[in-house]
Design a protein around this motif. Structure first.
Motif, mmCIF file in Angstrom:
data_model
loop_
_atom_site.group_PDB
_atom_site.id
_atom_site.type_symbol
_atom_site.label_atom_id
_atom_site.label_comp_id
_atom_site.label_asym_id
_atom_site.label_seq_id
_atom_site.Cartn_x
_atom_site.Cartn_y
_atom_site.Cartn_z
ATOM 1 N N TYR A 158 43.139 55.957 56.379
ATOM 2 C CA TYR A 158 42.829 55.122 57.534
ATOM 3 C C TYR A 158 43.825 55.419 58.654
ATOM 4 O O TYR A 158 44.951 55.843 58.407
ATOM 5 C CB TYR A 158 42.882 53.632 57.167
ATOM 6 N N CYS A 173 35.442 49.617 66.178
ATOM 7 C CA CYS A 173 35.048 50.666 65.240
ATOM 8 C C CYS A 173 33.542 50.846 65.324
ATOM 9 O O CYS A 173 32.838 50.088 66.013
ATOM 10 C CB CYS A 173 35.476 50.304 63.812
ATOM 11 N N MET A 175 30.092 52.813 62.868
ATOM 12 C CA MET A 175 29.609 53.729 61.850
ATOM 13 C C MET A 175 29.411 55.100 62.496
ATOM 14 O O MET A 175 29.097 55.205 63.676
ATOM 15 C CB MET A 175 28.290 53.225 61.268
ATOM 16 N N ASN A 300 33.535 58.949 60.497
ATOM 17 C CA ASN A 300 33.900 57.886 59.570
ATOM 18 C C ASN A 300 33.012 57.886 58.333
ATOM 19 O O ASN A 300 31.791 58.038 58.424
ATOM 20 C CB ASN A 300 33.815 56.526 60.269
ATOM 21 N N THR A 305 33.620 52.693 55.842
ATOM 22 C CA THR A 305 33.551 52.103 57.178
ATOM 23 C C THR A 305 32.706 50.842 57.178
ATOM 24 O O THR A 305 33.020 49.866 57.881
ATOM 25 C CB THR A 305 33.016 53.134 58.185
ATOM 26 N N LYS A 306 31.648 50.831 56.391
ATOM 27 C CA LYS A 306 30.844 49.623 56.265
ATOM 28 C C LYS A 306 31.684 48.476 55.722
ATOM 29 O O LYS A 306 31.613 47.340 56.216
ATOM 30 C CB LYS A 306 29.641 49.886 55.349
ATOM 31 N N PHE A 308 35.006 48.262 55.923
ATOM 32 C CA PHE A 308 36.000 47.957 56.946
ATOM 33 C C PHE A 308 35.421 47.037 58.017
ATOM 34 O O PHE A 308 36.021 46.015 58.385
ATOM 35 C CB PHE A 308 36.508 49.261 57.582
ATOM 36 N N THR A 342 38.419 56.080 57.462
ATOM 37 C CA THR A 342 37.941 55.425 58.673
ATOM 38 C C THR A 342 39.022 55.441 59.737
ATOM 39 O O THR A 342 40.186 55.153 59.456
ATOM 40 C CB THR A 342 37.564 53.957 58.389
ATOM 41 N N PHE A 344 39.804 53.744 63.623
ATOM 42 C CA PHE A 344 39.357 52.602 64.418
ATOM 43 C C PHE A 344 40.259 52.463 65.641
ATOM 44 O O PHE A 344 41.302 53.117 65.754
ATOM 45 C CB PHE A 344 39.378 51.325 63.572
#
Length: 383
Positions: A158, A173, A175, A300, A305-306, A308, A342, A344
């Motif tokens: 991350y 962030c 997807m 990502n 990511t989902k 997160f 991920t 962000f």
């Protein structure tokens, strides 16, 4: 116990802001970061200062019941920009500035590390202080030097980037792709110079370059799906010496931006095809150089990511904003090409753009950033 509070983190950021250093020369920065780590409880910490990449630092926080190793990366280098903020803690290194906010990045990472040094995580946590993001592709260097092996290998990674356009402390962030990948384009056309009055005896590289440039404009408009996004910009051309001499050499320089590595490779191939065709059409030699280095698209991982985004949307006191992809480059894309993870945004609410001499991130973003990340990492270790 030493856990850095909000004011201490602000002081850390200001000191880092004073000592910006360019890629692979972050010696003062490294020494200061190492000093800060030494102030933390050492019970669960293991520090690695790799000789192969001497300004890097890796800090492993050993978990209480590790099922995985979670990586968190921050970049530590600065830009060759002369600061114009007028701040009392402005850069003390002439012509160098943290104009991309890496001082904020490092401070948030140090806050996260401080928290977990005092509150042992369940999983192992690897905090990677990475040199050379702005140039020299530090992430790629670290990977190719074999730094991420054995206990130093993260199962997922991350990292954040500050964003002046988002409110201070907000988390952004999306997807898919957060940052585009970039590739440097260098094209050298070799022909045959001659007198302007006798073009039949020469091979004019300026005319060949003109044809090539116009054909390149069709790559995005006719070879890329309109739903996708790609950019090819040829920003510099140089050729010839005087008006009445046909140029025997012309050079074109540009850049490619794409939201997926697949798209970048497709653009690369079309460029190769066009260069081959122009060479044959005009009887010249066309040498194409493509240098992507470590600047892959920041794609990502869907599953991570989902998770997160779910946490950030539902946690108390977090202002989460779904963001659009950016066409700027980030070498964390290379690491996300090797490890799921991920990237962000952290909002820093500033009128100035990234890379500008007047960038002044709002320091009130630091503590909310630390809180959001530590909260997510604790959540991740339970799910």
């Amino acid at each position: 116990m030493t856990e850095f509070d909000t004011q201490t983190l602000i002081n850390i950021r200001r000191h880092l802001h004073k000592i910006p250093e360019l890629a692979l020369h972050e010696t003062q920065t490294h020494a200061y970061l190492r000093q800060l780590v030494s102030q933390l409880p050492q019970d669960h910490l293991e520090v690695r200062e790799p000789a192969e990449l001497p300004t890097a630092m890796m800090v492993l926080v050993h978990g209480s019941d590790p099922q995985r190793t979670i990586g968190y990366r921050t970049d530590i280098d600065a830009l060759p920009v002369a600061e114009q903020t007028g701040l009392p803690y402005a850069s003390q290194h002439p012509g160098v500035m943290h104009a991309c906010g890496h001082d904020i990045h490092m401070t948030v990472a140090m806050g996260v590390l401080s928290y977990f040094a005092n509150h042992q995580p369940k999983d192992n946590l690897l905090v990677f202080f990475q040199p050379a993001e702005e140039s020299e592709a530090g992430g790629k260097r670290a990977y190719e030097l074999g730094l991420f092996k054995g206990k130093w290998c993260p199962d997922e990674f991350y990292g954040l980037h500050d964003n002046p356009e988002l409110p201070a402390g907000a988390i952004g962030c999306r997807m898919g792709t957060l940052f585009a990948g970039t590739t440097e384009v260098n094209i050298d056309i070799e022909g045959k110079g001659g007198h302007a009055a006798f073009p039949q005896d020469a091979r004019d590289t300026v005319v060949a370059a003109a044809s090539l440039i116009m054909q390149v404009q069709t790559i995005v408009s006719r070879s890329i799906d309109p739903i996708d996004s790609g950019v090819v910009t040829l920003g510099k051309i140089s050729g010839g010496t005087i008006r009445n001499v046909i140029a025997g050499h012309t050079r074109i320089e540009g850049t490619i931006r794409g939201l997926t590595q697949k798209m970048i490779l497709k653009i690369d191939q079309r460029l190769k095809d066009i260069c081959t065709g122009v060479g044959a059409s005009f009887g010249v030699k066309v040498k194409l150089g493509l240098n992507q280095g470590g600047y892959y698209p920041v794609e990502n991982n869907p599953e991570l990511t989902k998770r997160f985004i779910h946490y950030m949307q539902n946690a108390d006191n977090i202002n989460f904003i779904t963001t659009r992809p950016a066409m700027t480059g980030e070498d964390f894309g290379f690491l996300l090409n090797k490890f799921p993870g991920t990237m962000f945004w952290l909002g820093v609410n500033d009128d100035s753009q990234l890379h500008s001499a007047t960038l002044t991130p709002d320091e009130s973003s630091i503590q909310p950033g630390v809180d959001a990340i530590t909260g997510f990492l604790n959540y991740r270790m339970q799910h």
